[in-house]
Design an enzyme around this catalytic site. Structure first.
Site, short mmCIF file in Angstrom:
data_model
loop_
_atom_site.label_atom_id
_atom_site.label_comp_id
_atom_site.label_asym_id
_atom_site.label_seq_id
_atom_site.Cartn_x
_atom_site.Cartn_y
_atom_site.Cartn_z
N HIS A 19 40.30 48.74 39.77
CA HIS A 19 41.02 47.69 40.48
C HIS A 19 41.76 46.79 39.49
O HIS A 19 41.40 46.69 38.31
CB HIS A 19 40.06 46.87 41.32
CG HIS A 19 39.52 47.61 42.49
ND1 HIS A 19 38.72 47.03 43.44
CD2 HIS A 19 39.67 48.91 42.88
CE1 HIS A 19 38.40 47.92 44.35
NE2 HIS A 19 38.96 49.08 44.03
N GLU A 27 41.83 43.58 39.22
CA GLU A 27 40.97 42.54 38.67
C GLU A 27 40.12 43.09 37.52
O GLU A 27 39.97 42.45 36.47
CB GLU A 27 40.03 41.97 39.73
CG GLU A 27 40.70 41.45 40.97
CD GLU A 27 40.78 42.50 42.08
OE1 GLU A 27 41.29 43.61 41.84
OE2 GLU A 27 40.35 42.19 43.20
N CYS A 57 37.16 42.82 46.12
CA CYS A 57 35.99 43.46 46.71
C CYS A 57 34.74 42.88 46.05
O CYS A 57 34.84 42.12 45.09
CB CYS A 57 36.05 44.98 46.49
SG CYS A 57 35.82 45.48 44.77
N CYS A 85 34.37 43.68 42.26
CA CYS A 85 35.25 42.84 41.45
C CYS A 85 34.75 41.40 41.43
O CYS A 85 34.83 40.73 40.41
CB CYS A 85 36.68 42.91 41.97
SG CYS A 85 37.50 44.48 41.60
#
Length: 130
Positions: free
Chosen positions: A59, A61, A87, A90
């Site tokens: 991801h 992040e 999410c 993360c």
């Protein structure tokens, strides 16, 4: 947020393009976009099934935090701008990296991440978006 959107144009994930920017004191520390880990073939080369949950890409992040770690940049007290709600995986990385504020635009169906941020005292700000 506009910088995060620009960063997302580098994404290699076939399902979604997301960008993230970590800043502190009005200075950009790192950026990240969703895509395959360093040295791993991109999603299009690997042959991901876009109808399933992402198999390959990290991801945005995660990549922004990893970039900070790789370059010895502390995220303590920083703000993360990201195109959609993080999410819970993360969220855990964001909390442990010392980021104190998350600004996001689009929703992501993960109420646990919001609960984790609340428990950890991370400020969450939703702006614009759908």
């Amino acid at each position: 947020m506009e910088i995060a959107k620009t960063v997302s144009t580098r994404a290699t994930c076939l399902r979604r393009s997301v960008g993230a920017v970590i800043e502190r004191d009005r200075r950009i520390l790192t950026t990240g976009y969703n895509g395959a880990p360093r040295g791993v073939p991109h999603c299009a080369e690997y042959g991901c099934d876009i109808t399933q949950r992402c198999q390959l890409a990290a991801h945005a992040e995660q990549n922004a935090i990893a970039q900070a770690a790789a370059n010895g940049v502390s995220c303590e007290g920083a703000t993360l701008y990201v195109m959609c709600q993080p999410c819970n995986a993360c969220a855990k990385m964001i909390i442990n990296s010392g980021i104190k504020r998350v600004v996001y635009e689009g929703d992501y169906p993960d109420p646990l991440s919001l609960e984790l941020f609340e428990l950890a005292g991370v400020e969450i700000v939703r702006v614009g978006g759908e």
